[in-house]
Scaffold this active site. Structure first.
Site, PDB file in Angstrom:
ATOM      1  N   HIS A 313      57.159  64.446  29.060  1.00 21.03           N
ATOM      2  CA  HIS A 313      58.125  64.254  27.979  1.00 21.03           C
ATOM      3  C   HIS A 313      58.512  62.784  27.950  1.00 21.03           C
ATOM      4  O   HIS A 313      58.818  62.201  28.993  1.00 21.03           O
ATOM      5  CB  HIS A 313      59.355  65.127  28.236  1.00 21.03           C
ATOM      6  CG  HIS A 313      60.261  65.240  27.058  1.00 21.03           C
ATOM      7  ND1 HIS A 313      61.012  64.199  26.602  1.00 21.03           N
ATOM      8  CD2 HIS A 313      60.522  66.280  26.227  1.00 21.03           C
ATOM      9  CE1 HIS A 313      61.699  64.587  25.538  1.00 21.03           C
ATOM     10  NE2 HIS A 313      61.417  65.847  25.296  1.00 21.03           N
ATOM     11  N   ARG A 333      65.740  61.407  19.099  1.00 24.18           N
ATOM     12  CA  ARG A 333      64.762  60.658  18.304  1.00 24.18           C
ATOM     13  C   ARG A 333      64.601  61.272  16.913  1.00 24.18           C
ATOM     14  O   ARG A 333      64.451  60.553  15.934  1.00 24.18           O
ATOM     15  CB  ARG A 333      63.414  60.601  19.031  1.00 24.18           C
ATOM     16  CG  ARG A 333      63.368  59.484  20.066  1.00 24.18           C
ATOM     17  CD  ARG A 333      62.054  59.445  20.814  1.00 24.18           C
ATOM     18  NE  ARG A 333      61.930  60.578  21.724  1.00 24.18           N
ATOM     19  CZ  ARG A 333      60.888  61.393  21.765  1.00 24.18           C
ATOM     20  NH1 ARG A 333      59.857  61.195  20.975  1.00 24.18           N
ATOM     21  NH2 ARG A 333      60.876  62.394  22.614  1.00 24.18           N
TER      22      ARG A 333
END
Ligand SMILES: Cc1cc2nc3c(=O)[nH]c(=O)nc-3n(C[C@H](O)[C@H](O)[C@H](O)COP(=O)(O)OP(=O)(O)OC[C@H]3O[C@@H](n4cnc5c(N)ncnc54)[C@H](O)[C@@H]3O)c2cc1C
Ligand code: SF4
Ligand code: SF4
Ligand code: FES
Lengths: 527, 237
Positions: A313, A333
């Site tokens: 990740h 994000r």
């Protein structure tokens, strides 16, 4: 170097960056980047598996060693069962709970056995959400295509089609059980856009999606009075003369005794392998994520798929030291959080797929544009304050309460200060190969959830795992239960183990370890 | 289990020569590097932990712990995987508390707000002492939540307890023998199953799939060659 001084560059460059758009990589550039920087392409970390169903295929050394490891069971163990059931579910995360609920709901006697407490798993930690194509502009077909693209076109089409088509009815099932998904003003499900997806498709419960789903499923498992065995770690499966699965042997972690469970079929839902810390990576995974299901199935003769690819990740915490490896949700994000290097520059489109974003972060750090912490770790900035700047004060606090709290405990206000991140070992893309009923090539052995493989191809899209768990948890539960009525309990033997041991012997018993690992060896040897 | 020390993640450079803190774990004095988490401190002290650790990420509530800092008489609560040790700290993990959980068929409830009093008759006996709120490591106003539940404001309760990790630390402190987290769990589920709006779009999509609205598209893509499919994928935006 003082991290607080270094982070000023993020504040200074914010206004200029806000106007910038970073294009996604072209397919060719993307491939080049991944081949150069993604940990999956570090040849030295890999070796061939010496024997068994995947003989000759490569995987990371840590996993290969465990797969070839010896069972802790002696062949003279008394196999008189303490419990007898139709369906035995191993693992108490999302896939295990879903499987048990559906199996018992379909009328089969069900036992759920799990290594730690019910629910202590990766599933509770899912923050980002679950992909379901509910938006009018979206469709299961688009979901399929996005996932295929994210998985480098190697996803099993049949598995994937089933998952995307059953998504909406799974969401309905969860709603009926009382899961509180976020809503729009008109009552429809609120959907967010995740990395690698062309349409907004993530249904969420604030940033507690996994926790909310698991609170409800755990409560339901208790309400349905499904028989539970907690602190019971599966250490071997049982097979009859034909090689079909007939139960499992557990180690009771409280008193180290063996517990034999006879079952007409077994559903393994033991999750992933983050705690193997492959290639030395920190991990976002729970304490028991040691890949036990892979070892157990492999010894039974089940074939594994895509076990040479893992998900790192992009945003694992690097600072403060106490949070190393902990996940900084991709939701940041999705909402516009930007990645910034030591020079104050953005270097990747933040919404590109995870493998691309992770590779680009590793590139920045290897090429000297990372930020080093006092303790010698390296990372890049994730500009979290930009969310308040873009969408108004209080946005971070409102949308990411779990993350705010996590950092606040260490004196960091992420709505004011950026966080330092580096890729963290997050997900096992592959696993035991299954068909659309979640069954492996070993009869009556089902595998569901992260322990299974094929569906996600070589890279999983954000939010597809929670859906995978629910869909294949359900299918495994229903198929196993459906079979139970017309089936006799098979003989309990360790024939598969004899076979496996003979093979290991031929190859010199080189592994030298006992598997499964059960829990990682973190306890320091003192004195 | 813990048989092999080679993967010990504690022996990282920053903790090789750390500043040491003297702490007390369940009554035993030990030296550990300052600033590591309570969980890591136990590993460092050579204590094998099976019960009391789950997610290691602050979400599962397995690591409910009581602690006290130097010279302060106040006993506090924390999640051991999310709390740093400091010199002079004393802590001990909380064993599972034998709270009673009601069982119910959530979908079959006729009058969920009234049913609360059948499932948890102790809930209205809250004496407002606030001990539960003080015990909550997730900073939930637990007392307020119990009151709201009793007054039927299920929506607020479900929002307030979204952060609840079910650590159970609010339960042993309750002088009215309420398990506030279990009350809140029932209330949240009832809110979701009975009082939340039905999402029309979801039903529409389920029907579209059942009616085969996407069949032509499926037929089209599933007969494509790998190359065609890859090209087709590239056109999806
Ligand atoms: C921090 C984090 C955030 C994530 N966020 C998202 C997200 O937003 N969306 C998404 O879709 N996915 C997300 N994922 C991925 C997803 O949560 C996991 O892939 C998924 O929860 C795995 O579910 P599972 O049921 O297969 O395994 P788990 O939930 O990990 O459960 C495995 C269970 O098996 C038990 N077990 C293991 N070995 C044994 C054994 N030998 N004997 C008995 N029991 C055993 C474990 O104790 C555990 O109870 C996230 C993962 C992590 C770690
Ligand atoms: S409400 Fe109770 S169970 Fe929930 S987090 Fe707070 S103390 Fe723990
Ligand atoms: S501890 Fe019990 S009595 Fe006190 S406020 Fe909380 S619920 Fe009420
Ligand atoms: S181990 Fe899960 S909250 Fe600490």
């Amino acid at each position: 170097m003082d991290i607080h001084a270094l982070q000023q560059i993020v504040h200074r460059t914010r206004d200029a960056r806000r106007k910038q758009t970073i294009p996604k990589f072209s397919p060719a550039d993307r491939d080049q980047l991944i081949h150069k920087y993604h940990p999956d392409f570090r040849a030295s970390a890999y070796r061939s598996i010496r024997f068994g169903p995947n003989e000759g295929e490569k995987t990371v050394v840590e996993l290969a060693t465990l797969l070839e490891g010896d069972s802790p069971i002696h062949d003279d163990l008394d196999l008189t069962p303490q419990y007898q059931t139709d369906v035995l579910v191993i693992g108490g995360g999302g896939a295990g709970c879903a499987a048990a609920l559906h199996a018992q709901g379909a009328g089969a006697k069900t036992i759920l056995a799990t290594k730690l407490r019910l629910g202590d798993s990766n599933s509770v930690m899912a923050q980002g959400g679950m992909q379901v194509s509910v938006a009018p502009e979206d469709s299961p077909v688009t979901h399929f295509l996005d996932t295929l693209k994210g998985g480098h076109m190697e996803n099993d089409h049949a598995l994937l089609k089933v998952m995307v088509e059953e998504g909406p009815s799974i969401a309905k099932w969860l709603l009926e059980l009382g899961v509180l998904f976020d809503r729009q003003a008109d009552g429809n499900l609120h959907v967010k856009k995740g990395g690698g997806s062309s349409k907004p498709r993530l249904v969420t419960c604030s940033d507690y999606t996994g926790l909310e789903i698991m609170r409800v499923l755990k409560d339901e498992v208790l309400n349905q009075k499904i028989q539970l065995l907690e602190f019971a770690a599966a250490i071997e499966l049982l097979s009859d003369d034909s090689g079909a699965c007939t139960g499992a042997i557990f180690k009771d972690l409280d008193n180290q005794r063996h517990v034999v469970v006879a079952a007409k079929s077994v559903i393994l839902a033991t999750g992933g392998i983050g705690r193997l810390h492959i290639q030395g990576f920190p991990t976002s995974n729970h304490y028991g994520a040691t890949g036990d299901g892979l070892c157990l199935s492999y010894r039974m003769g089940a074939k594994l798929a895509h076990i040479d690819t893992f998900q790192y990740h992009p945003s694992g915490a690097v600072y403060p030291e106490q949070l190393i490896g902990a996940l900084v949700t991709e939701g940041i994000r999705s909402e516009g959080g930007q990645l910034v290097n030591a020079k104050g520059d953005r270097f990747v489109n933040e919404l590109d797929t995870r493998d691309v974003v992770s590779s680009s972060i590793i590139r920045e750090c290897e090429e000297g544009r990372g930020i080093r912490t006092m303790s010698g770790r390296v990372g890049v900035w994730l500009d979290t304050p930009i969310l308040d700047a873009e969408h108004g004060a209080g946005t971070v606090e409102k949308h990411f309460p779990a993350m705010m709290l996590q950092f606040e405990r260490f004196g960091i206000d992420i709505s004011k200060d950026p966080v330092l991140i580096y890729p963290t070992l997050h997900y096992q893309n592959g696993g035991v190969k299954i068909d659309t009923n979640s069954e492996t090539n070993v009869k009556n052995l089902f595998v569901a959830g992260e322990a299974s493989g094929g569906l996600h191809g070589r890279n999983r899209l954000m939010g597809n795992s929670l859906l995978d768990l629910m869909v294949y948890g359900k299918r495994s539960g229903l198929t196993a239960a459906g079979r139970a009525g017309s089936m006799k309990q098979g003989k309990l033997t360790l024939k598969h183990l004899e076979r496996f041991r003979a093979e290991a012997k031929q190859h010199g018993n080189v592994s030298g370890v006992i598997s499964p690992m059960i829990l990682p060896a973190y306890t320091r040897k003192v004195g | 289990m813990a048989t092999d020390d080679t993967q010990n993640v504690i022996d990282q450079p920053e903790v090789m020569k750390p500043r040491m803190a003297t702490i007390e774990i369940a009554g035993k004095k030990v030296e550990v590097p300052e600033g590591i988490t309570v969980v890591k401190a136990m590993w460092y002290a050579g204590i094998d932990v099976v019960r009391g650790i789950g997610c290691l990420g602050g979400f599962c509530g397995a690591c409910a712990t009581y602690y006290r800092t130097k010279d302060d008489p106040k006993v506090r609560t924390c999640l051991a995987c999310q709390t740093a040790v400091q010199d002079g700290m004393c802590f001990t993990m909380m064993p599972p508390f034998p709270a009673r959980k009601a069982t119910y068929e959530i979908q079959k409830l006729q009058d969920p707000k009234q049913d609360l009093f059948n499932f948890y008759p102790e809930a209205p006996l809250c004496r407002n002492c606030n001990a539960c709120t003080e015990a909550c490591p997730q900073r939930i106003d637990v007392r307020e939540g119990v009151w709201k539940a009793v007054f039927g404001d299920f929506k607020s309760v479900s929002e307030m307890f979204m952060d609840c990790v079910m650590c159970g630390m609010c339960t042993p402190v309750c002088i009215a023998d309420i398990a506030p987290n279990l009350v809140a769990l029932y209330v949240s589920r009832a809110q979701g199953a009975h009082f939340a709006e039905k999402p029309i779009g979801l039903d529409t999509r389920i029907k579209e799939i059942q009616d085969g609205r996407f069949n032509d598209e499926w037929n089209n893509i599933l007969k494509m060659s790998d190359k065609e499919l890859a090209e087709h994928c590239a056109t999806v935006r």
